[in-house]
Design an enzyme around this catalytic site. Structure first.
Site, mmCIF file in Angstrom:
data_model
loop_
_atom_site.group_PDB
_atom_site.id
_atom_site.type_symbol
_atom_site.label_atom_id
_atom_site.label_comp_id
_atom_site.label_asym_id
_atom_site.label_seq_id
_atom_site.Cartn_x
_atom_site.Cartn_y
_atom_site.Cartn_z
ATOM 1 N N SER A 247 36.210 50.179 38.803
ATOM 2 C CA SER A 247 37.027 50.081 40.006
ATOM 3 C C SER A 247 37.577 48.663 40.074
ATOM 4 O O SER A 247 37.269 47.826 39.219
ATOM 5 C CB SER A 247 36.166 50.357 41.232
ATOM 6 O OG SER A 247 35.225 49.303 41.368
ATOM 7 N N LYS A 248 38.337 48.404 41.098
ATOM 8 C CA LYS A 248 38.944 47.086 41.269
ATOM 9 C C LYS A 248 37.899 45.979 41.234
ATOM 10 O O LYS A 248 38.108 44.920 40.655
ATOM 11 C CB LYS A 248 39.689 47.040 42.603
ATOM 12 C CG LYS A 248 41.159 46.819 42.362
ATOM 13 C CD LYS A 248 41.927 46.641 43.616
ATOM 14 C CE LYS A 248 43.316 46.174 43.198
ATOM 15 N NZ LYS A 248 44.337 46.478 44.081
ATOM 16 N N ARG A 249 36.774 46.278 41.842
ATOM 17 C CA ARG A 249 35.658 45.327 41.924
ATOM 18 C C ARG A 249 35.211 44.861 40.525
ATOM 19 O O ARG A 249 34.750 43.751 40.335
ATOM 20 C CB ARG A 249 34.535 46.056 42.659
ATOM 21 C CG ARG A 249 33.217 45.410 42.788
ATOM 22 C CD ARG A 249 32.375 46.240 43.771
ATOM 23 N NE ARG A 249 32.154 47.610 43.279
ATOM 24 C CZ ARG A 249 31.142 47.949 42.484
ATOM 25 N NH1 ARG A 249 30.277 47.054 42.104
ATOM 26 N NH2 ARG A 249 31.003 49.193 42.083
ATOM 27 N N GLY A 251 37.160 44.662 37.874
ATOM 28 C CA GLY A 251 38.245 44.106 37.068
ATOM 29 C C GLY A 251 39.226 45.158 36.604
ATOM 30 O O GLY A 251 39.925 44.970 35.620
#
Ligand code: GLU
Length: 473
Positions: A247-249, A251
């Site tokens: 996920s965005k978390r 990277g």
């Protein structure tokens, strides 16, 4: 379109088929990379298809971000990209042909009837697999709205020999009569993918394993049309360092963020993505040429690979050290936020040998270079100012005199001069070097101080030192 080579054997054609609903994220970039390498390795073609059939979710900025990201990474596709939406008529024609062949049918189920079927499936805790009563009826419903559904096989099983997943079998009773054409006549994604892959001559479908289930729904379309089936290779998705879906978390950013916000070089990201799920012995640094030579889809692992930012940064440091100094100077110049003249650009280029061993990304490289262009009198960084307090200023006076007297402006001569000042003052070299560094760069850290003196040159160096000497009491 034919994919047959002169020798009569089928040439490899791969494709990357992103939906332009967001940026080109690294999972997509890796899929594109594997498709590119597989095609290049086999001397085939790598095509790009923008799947913009979903009009509500597709955007022009997303298309541009995808094309831009692919160009930056060197994922060069052959020929012009295909825009799926422009082919809607062809998709519809195939659906009608399937109806004629008896492989698809017009379904007149109403919204209410569908809702009732959905409610029943839910009540029985079963997934909704539509087998419409219209499947075997000869309709006489002139003028009423209908969708075209696939007449999915209901007996037996379908087996796919996936190049990554191995043999995967699904009972045909699991495959629903999916919609091929909506009641407004527009094609569904499932139909469009198959028609386009066929028409583009795609021989190998390499994509994320989130599409494996779709392969079982797409194959009946090939079979109904009597089209050659592609080879499938469904590659595992990328997971975060903690094993959870990326996920965005973790990277999961667009490749533009790696370029712009993290200062990653394209060859570093290329090498990193290549190693995500594929390997060649213990090789970590793999050039593009080697990748083309060595890549094969069978060596792609079945288990998800984990995204590791630290590894990417290490590779990036390697590629920065290996990069051409003029190119790096150009990249840094673009990040400085002000225009550089010819001689400043030259200074930047000459500084790279000293600056690049200290940088893991272009942000660090730019931060390291910025002192070169500070204007006099230098504003000192907050953490550098204390280095010029107390006795430091009188040391600067002595340094100025010693350097001013230097016969030539090279690192050996300058080092000898600075050492003499330290000895005369009865202090260690570091106690002289630190205020000198602060005066010359305005910073606490920099390349070696003698290199800094050489890079700045005699006049600028003496000027910066003298600016910080203060008015003698
Ligand atoms: N457009 C699909 C996606 O972006 C890919 C379809 C395919 O590769 O078959 O997920």
């Amino acid at each position: 379109m034919s994919a047959t080579s002169d020798t009569g054997s089928t040439a490899v054609v791969t494709r990357f088929a992103p939906s332009p609903t967001g940026f080109l994220h690294i999972g997509g970039a890796r899929t594109a990379l594997f498709n590119l390498l597989y095609a290049r390795h086999h001397g085939g073609k790598f095509l790009l298809r923008i799947e913009d059939t979903d009009r509500a979710r597709s955007t022009q900025p997303a298309i541009e971000a995808i094309l831009d990201g692919m160009r930056w990474l060197g994922l060069d596709w052959d020929g012009d990209e295909t825009y799926q939406f422009t082919r809607a008529d062809r998709h519809a024609a195939v659906a009608h042909e399937m109806v004629e062949k008896g492989a698809a049918y017009r379904c007149y189920l109403t919204q209410d009837e569908l809702a009732a079927m959905r409610a029943e499936a839910e009540a029985n805790k079963k997934p909704l697999r539509i087998r419409s009563p219209w499947r075997d009826k000869t309709p006489n419903e002139e003028g009423k709205p209908f969708v075209v559904r696939l007449k999915a096989p209901s007996e037996g099983a379908t087996t796919i020999h996936d190049r990554v997943q191995g043999e995967v079998t699904v009972q045909n009773s699991e495959i629903d009569d999916l919609v091929l054409l909506r009641s407004d006549g527009t094609p569904t994604y499932m139909l469009a993918v198959v028609v386009d892959d066929h028409d583009m001559g795609v021989t190998h479908v390499i994509r994320g394993d989130d599409h494996l289930n779709n392969a079982f729904r797409q194959l009946p379309i090939y079979r109904a049309m009597g089209w050659p089936e592609p080879v499938y290779a469904h590659i595992p998705l990328i997971h975060g360092s903690d094993g959870a879906k990326l996920s965005k978390r973790h990277g999961a950013l667009g490749v533009d963020a790696y370029r712009d916000e993290m200062g990653i070089l394209p060859e570093a990201l290329f090498n990193y993505l290549l190693r995500l799920g594929w390997g060649h012995g213990d090789d970590e640094i793999i050039s593009r040429e080697q990748a083309v030579e060595w890549f094969d889809i069978d060596a792609v692992g079945k288990s998800p690979s984990r995204f590791d930012l630290k590894k990417l940064e290490n590779l990036n440091g390697h590629y920065i050290r290996a990069a051409d100094d003029s190119r790096l100077a150009g990249l840094v110049a673009a990040r400085l936020g002000f225009e550089l003249g010819e001689s400043q650009l030259d200074l930047l280029r000459r500084s790279m040998a000293e600056l690049k061993p200290r940088a893991a990304n272009l942000l660090e490289l730019t931060a390291g270079a910025e002192f070169l262009f500070r204007t006099r009198p230098l504003e000192l960084d907050a953490d550098a100012a204390p280095l010029l307090e107390g006795a430091a200023r009188s040391l600067l006076v002595q340094l100025h005199a010693a350097l001013d007297a230097a016969q030539s402006w090279d690192t050996e001569t300058l080092e000898a001069a600075v050492r003499t000042v330290a000895e005369d003052a009865g202090v260690k070299l570091g106690q002289v070097a630190q205020p000198l560094r602060a005066a010359l760069t305005g910073k606490r850290t920099s390349p070696g101080i003698f290199d800094v003196l050489v890079l700045l040159g005699r006049d600028e160096s003496l000027g910066r030192i003298s600016d910080q000497m203060g008015v003698p009491a």
